[in-house]
Design a protein around this motif. Structure first.
Motif, short mmCIF file in Angstrom:
data_model
loop_
_atom_site.label_atom_id
_atom_site.label_comp_id
_atom_site.label_asym_id
_atom_site.label_seq_id
_atom_site.Cartn_x
_atom_site.Cartn_y
_atom_site.Cartn_z
N MET A 136 17.40 -1.66 -8.85
CA MET A 136 16.69 -1.41 -10.11
C MET A 136 15.39 -2.20 -10.17
O MET A 136 14.33 -1.68 -10.51
N GLU A 137 15.56 -3.47 -9.75
CA GLU A 137 14.39 -4.32 -9.80
C GLU A 137 13.29 -3.77 -8.91
O GLU A 137 12.14 -3.67 -9.31
N ASP A 176 21.32 -4.09 -9.13
CA ASP A 176 20.30 -4.89 -9.79
C ASP A 176 19.05 -4.97 -8.92
O ASP A 176 17.93 -4.77 -9.37
N ARG A 232 2.79 3.15 -11.62
CA ARG A 232 2.19 3.42 -12.91
C ARG A 232 0.81 2.78 -13.01
O ARG A 232 -0.16 3.40 -13.47
N LEU A 259 13.03 -0.70 -7.88
CA LEU A 259 12.54 0.55 -8.46
C LEU A 259 11.53 0.28 -9.57
O LEU A 259 10.48 0.89 -9.65
N GLN A 260 11.95 -0.69 -10.40
CA GLN A 260 11.05 -1.00 -11.51
C GLN A 260 9.71 -1.50 -11.01
O GLN A 260 8.65 -1.14 -11.53
N LYS A 261 9.79 -2.33 -9.97
CA LYS A 261 8.54 -2.83 -9.39
C LYS A 261 7.72 -1.68 -8.86
O LYS A 261 6.51 -1.58 -9.11
N GLN A 262 8.42 -0.78 -8.17
CA GLN A 262 7.70 0.37 -7.62
C GLN A 262 7.07 1.20 -8.73
O GLN A 262 5.92 1.63 -8.64
N MET A 263 7.89 1.40 -9.75
CA MET A 263 7.38 2.20 -10.87
C MET A 263 6.16 1.54 -11.49
O MET A 263 5.19 2.21 -11.82
N GLU A 264 6.28 0.21 -11.62
CA GLU A 264 5.15 -0.48 -12.23
C GLU A 264 3.90 -0.35 -11.39
O GLU A 264 2.81 -0.09 -11.89
#
Lengths: 289, 204
Positions: free
Chosen positions: A35-36, A32, A46, A38-43
């Motif tokens: 993922m979090e 989790d 992006r 990663l998602q932050k990084q992706m955001e």
């Protein structure tokens, strides 16, 4: 000692279950977290890429070198903003439209010259004609193969380019890389558009075909012999006997990739793939040399 | 259209696409040696015939010519079908095959009595000529009077018109179109040039 105690006693089973669950919980937490993150990084990524793209949208559209670098950068991280004009990136950047428009222009160039060249045209020539269509006044000769560029193309650019390469034209300039990408996007149309490596040149084929080895070798040779060959030249350069040569040449005639000149002795076989309908006089040049 | 056209080309050298003295410029495929050999591959030949047809039409239009005559060793045949710079020449049979293709497209017509030695090149269709001529007639206020074919083809009033010196065969075809359109009626004359034509009033 307790070796014979039956495995799977109740207590053991419960402990095992508990352990598993706790492992899972920990694992879950970790993933989790990951993922979090990663998602932050992706955001962040992006957002950055978006800002970057917004800021440089014009450059991406207009500067061919910048566009290539941007493409490479996106390619490295597995994003293809140019795949279509519909997706997120396409809408954001309008770059899909860029390749869409370029694709149409390439189709136009290839179809309008197909009568002459049988649907096979050198990449640099396609690029030059597309640039002319886009209003680039002094299409520069090929960038990727500057030295090996065809005699025809060079002769042409020498004849037409004034001394100064105007910089005003850069906004419509394209690179061979752009053409190659665009041709790839045309592939799903099923119309046979593809890139063929012949000799040391890339050629755009607009007709579904497969060249056999001998045909490719001949077409490669013709690039070095001013666009035409005969059986003697093939024997001298490739060591083929006449039968093999004639077979290859005849199949090239049948595929409309070559034209025959029966007023030469021996017969000359020409590739009109570099033909320039209106503006130059390349064939006279070649014939008189 | 003098004979000096060819020599002035040579003087120009190979550095530039040569224009004839008449100002006509051949497309560069005219210098492509295989262009003078009837291509054995059907699809290539079709394209070749189309290209030749285009070259012939452009040449004829530029020089306002109408009749192609294979037996006439004239400047036209020499300039069109014989390329001295690359020493290539179309065989008469190949020219015939090209004209045959033009006929199929409505761009040419064989003179039926010539056994495929003479053809009319229709670089404008009779329908187009019909429109040009009737427009000119109405703009010049010549409607409702009888004119001779000669006045249309060679009259002083028509001197600046594209149809000036139009070929009799083409003119007759054009008149047929006008009659069919109900725009004009024709009258027999002692000979072709004395044939008469009257355009009706626009509103009539």
């Amino acid at each position: 000692m307790n070796r014979r105690r039956p495995v799977g006693g109740r207590a053991y089973a419960e402990r095992l279950q508990a352990t598993n669950e706790s492992y899972q919980r920990v694992g879950q937490t970790i993933s989790d977290n990951q993922m979090e993150q990663l998602q932050k990084q992706m955001e962040t990524f992006r957002a950055n890429l978006e800002t970057f793209a917004r800021l440089h949208r014009k450059d991406i559209q207009k500067d061919p070198v910048f566009r290539m670098h941007f493409q490479k950068m996106c390619g490295n991280i597995g994003v293809d903003p140019l795949a279509s004009s519909k997706g997120y990136w396409g809408e954001l950047l309008g770059v899909g439209d860029f390749y869409y428009e370029l694709g149409i222009q390439i189709i136009d160039v290839c179809l309008s010259t197909r009568a002459l060249n049988g649907g096979l045209m050198e990449l640099s020539e396609v690029k030059r004609r597309v640039e002319r269509m886009r209003g680039v006044r002094n299409p520069s000769p090929t960038q990727n193969h500057g030295n090996s560029g065809s005699k025809w193309a060079n002769a042409f650019s020498a004849a037409t380019s004034s001394n100064s390469q105007s910089k005003e034209n850069t906004n419509m300039e394209i690179t061979e890389d752009d053409v190659l990408r665009s041709v790839k996007t045309l592939a799903p149309l099923g119309s046979g558009f593809q890139v063929l490596q012949i000799g040391d040149k890339k050629m755009i084929s607009s007709v579904p075909r497969e060249l056999n080895r001998d045909q490719s070798v001949i077409l490669g040779l013709v690039q070095k012999t001013n666009g035409h060959v005969n059986v003697n030249i093939v024997r001298e350069k490739l060591g083929w006997e006449t039968g093999r040569t004639t077979t290859a040449l005849n199949t090239l005639l049948e595929d409309s990739l070559m034209w025959i000149d029966q007023q030469a002795e021996p017969y000359e076989y020409w590739v009109p793939g570099f033909f320039e309908p209106e503006e130059d006089d390349i064939y006279a040049r070649a014939a008189s040399s | 259209m003098s004979l000096s056209a060819a020599s002035s080309n040579a003087a120009q050298g190979l550095s530039q696409s040569p224009a004839l003295a008449s100002g006509f410029q051949f497309p560069s495929i005219h210098n492509f040696p295989p262009f003078y050999t009837l291509q054995p591959t059907a699809s290539t030949w079709k394209n070749q015939a189309d290209l030749w047809g285009t070259v012939v039409m452009r040449y004829f239009r530029h020089h306002r010519l109408y009749q192609l005559d294979l037996d006439d060793a004239n400047t036209t045949n020499e300039q069109l079908f014989h390329n001295q710079r690359i020493n290539r020449r179309l065989k008469p049979e190949t020219i015939q095959a090209i004209v045959d293709e033009m006929v199929k497209k409505g761009d040419a017509e064989w003179d039926p009595t010539s056994r495929k030695r003479k053809a009319i090149i229709l670089w404008r269709k009779p329908e187009e000529w019909a429109t040009f001529i009737s427009t000119w007639v109405f703009e010049s206020g010549l409607n409702n009077t009888i004119m001779t074919y000669y006045e249309i083809a060679h009259g002083d009033n028509a001197e600046d018109q594209e149809f000036y010196n139009i070929h009799p065969t083409v003119l007759q075809k054009t008149m047929d179109v006008l009659v069919k359109r109900g725009v004009a009626t024709t009258f027999q004359g002692a000979n072709f040039e004395e044939m008469g034509v009257k355009f009706f009033n626009a509103g009539a």
